[in-house]
Design a protein around this motif. Sequence first.
Motif, short mmCIF file in Angstrom:
data_model
loop_
_atom_site.label_atom_id
_atom_site.label_comp_id
_atom_site.label_asym_id
_atom_site.label_seq_id
_atom_site.Cartn_x
_atom_site.Cartn_y
_atom_site.Cartn_z
N GLU A 178 1.05 -1.13 -0.20
CA GLU A 178 0.51 -0.10 0.31
C GLU A 178 1.03 1.65 0.39
O GLU A 178 0.30 2.48 0.01
CB GLU A 178 -1.18 -0.04 1.10
N ALA A 179 2.13 1.16 0.38
CA ALA A 179 3.24 1.42 0.04
C ALA A 179 3.26 2.24 -1.37
O ALA A 179 3.44 1.32 -2.69
CB ALA A 179 4.62 1.87 0.79
N ASP A 180 4.55 3.10 -1.45
CA ASP A 180 5.32 2.69 -3.25
C ASP A 180 5.99 1.82 -2.88
O ASP A 180 7.21 2.06 -1.74
CB ASP A 180 6.07 4.60 -2.98
N TRP A 181 6.03 0.90 -4.19
CA TRP A 181 6.66 -0.37 -3.81
C TRP A 181 8.11 0.25 -4.14
O TRP A 181 8.88 -0.94 -3.71
CB TRP A 181 6.74 -1.49 -5.09
N VAL A 182 8.65 0.96 -4.63
CA VAL A 182 10.12 1.70 -5.33
C VAL A 182 10.53 2.12 -4.38
O VAL A 182 11.77 1.47 -3.71
CB VAL A 182 10.22 1.97 -6.32
N SER A 183 9.65 2.87 -3.50
CA SER A 183 10.83 4.19 -2.57
C SER A 183 10.74 3.98 -1.54
O SER A 183 10.46 5.27 -0.05
CB SER A 183 10.14 5.50 -3.24
N TRP A 184 9.48 2.85 -1.00
CA TRP A 184 9.13 2.88 0.59
C TRP A 184 9.88 2.71 1.38
O TRP A 184 11.63 2.46 1.52
CB TRP A 184 8.30 1.70 0.41
N ARG A 185 9.69 3.87 2.99
CA ARG A 185 11.17 3.15 3.99
C ARG A 185 10.22 2.62 4.99
O ARG A 185 9.09 2.89 5.33
CB ARG A 185 11.21 4.69 4.26
N ALA A 186 11.19 2.70 6.02
CA ALA A 186 10.21 2.04 7.08
C ALA A 186 9.23 2.97 7.27
O ALA A 186 8.52 3.16 8.68
CB ALA A 186 10.84 1.77 7.95
N ALA A 187 10.14 4.51 7.82
CA ALA A 187 9.73 5.45 7.97
C ALA A 187 7.85 5.73 7.98
O ALA A 187 7.00 5.95 8.24
CB ALA A 187 10.16 6.53 7.90
N ASP A 188 7.42 5.65 6.42
CA ASP A 188 6.48 5.88 6.15
C ASP A 188 5.42 4.92 6.62
O ASP A 188 4.12 5.20 6.72
CB ASP A 188 6.33 5.27 4.34
N LEU A 189 5.56 3.80 6.83
CA LEU A 189 4.13 2.22 7.66
C LEU A 189 4.48 3.49 8.82
O LEU A 189 3.71 2.99 9.48
CB LEU A 189 5.54 1.39 8.01
N ARG A 190 5.46 3.79 9.57
CA ARG A 190 5.79 3.98 11.21
C ARG A 190 4.22 4.61 11.46
O ARG A 190 3.40 3.70 12.74
CB ARG A 190 6.81 5.15 11.38
N PRO A 191 4.19 5.60 11.21
CA PRO A 191 2.46 6.05 11.81
C PRO A 191 0.89 5.49 11.89
O PRO A 191 0.16 5.71 12.25
CB PRO A 191 1.95 7.18 10.93
N PHE A 192 1.19 4.62 10.47
CA PHE A 192 0.17 3.41 10.69
C PHE A 192 0.09 1.96 11.54
O PHE A 192 -0.56 2.06 12.37
CB PHE A 192 0.33 2.94 9.64
N VAL A 193 1.74 1.72 11.97
CA VAL A 193 1.08 0.90 12.44
C VAL A 193 1.20 1.00 14.14
O VAL A 193 1.42 0.89 14.86
CB VAL A 193 3.73 0.11 12.13
N ARG A 194 1.94 1.99 14.51
CA ARG A 194 2.04 2.62 15.96
C ARG A 194 0.34 3.31 16.19
O ARG A 194 -0.17 3.06 17.91
CB ARG A 194 2.99 4.28 16.54
#
Length: 292
Positions: free
Chosen positions: A215-231
Amino acid sequence: MQPLRGARVLTVDAHHHLWDDPSDHPWLDDVRMRSIRRPFTVAQWQAQLRAAQVDRSVLVEGGRCDEAESDDLLRWAAEAPQIAGVVLWADLTGPELEARLARHLRRSGGERVVGVRAQIQAEPDPDYLDRPDVRHGLRVVATAGLAFDLVVRVDQLPAAARAAAALPHVRFVLDHLGKPEISAGVKGFTRWRGPLATLADLPNVTAKVSGLVTEADWVSWRAADLRPFVREAVVRFGPERLMFGSDWPVCLLAGSYGRIRAALHQVLPPLSEAASQAIFGGTAARVYRLPL
């Protein structure tokens, strides 16, 4: 996700798929799926589990949506003791739902069936889960002793919350945290946060921290992109109602199993040992009633 020493705590990957003939899955015809439009076998999965040091898993239907896939899933589970549970596809509005589920549970390998999933994300109606015939199907699933996996879009989360509130005896498992638009950044988070909170308020709902990288950018995603959703998910559900799922091999569109697992560990808030054990095994074992 290292298994603990001493008192043995099993780790569980609560969401993955297998297929031997990609032509049976029309969604794999999309040109963007080219890299995973190939067989993914039991042997490959067992090797992946060994490499990741994961003990058990839950095999989930892969969008083929027919009885032949159910036959395959149970056969593959019988070949792999690591597959502790199977979530089969079922048509919630089908006239023979009760009989079909009973037949699956009676057959060889039926003890591995722990849940049912329907491709609700493919339904154009955001209020699909409000339909009386769909609600009836959910009651049938619960009567059979099975959980129901919710694979829904963000705009379908309000109807999912209404269904879960109306059917407190049904065990709902939200796949992929409701598929937030991580690639949309703050806008995606804002659109998702409120509906997720309403659903998470219901005690009969748990959720899988899975499928986020696609659901993120398949090429450029970083762990930080996931952080607000996971937390946000940790805040709303608590570790005792969250479970890790790799969504392998779909996750390979955006990254390796190891990279995705490492990213999750990176973005989770500090957790106690008990909370970590819940997310990486305990919640899945309890909610799916896995015979570990």
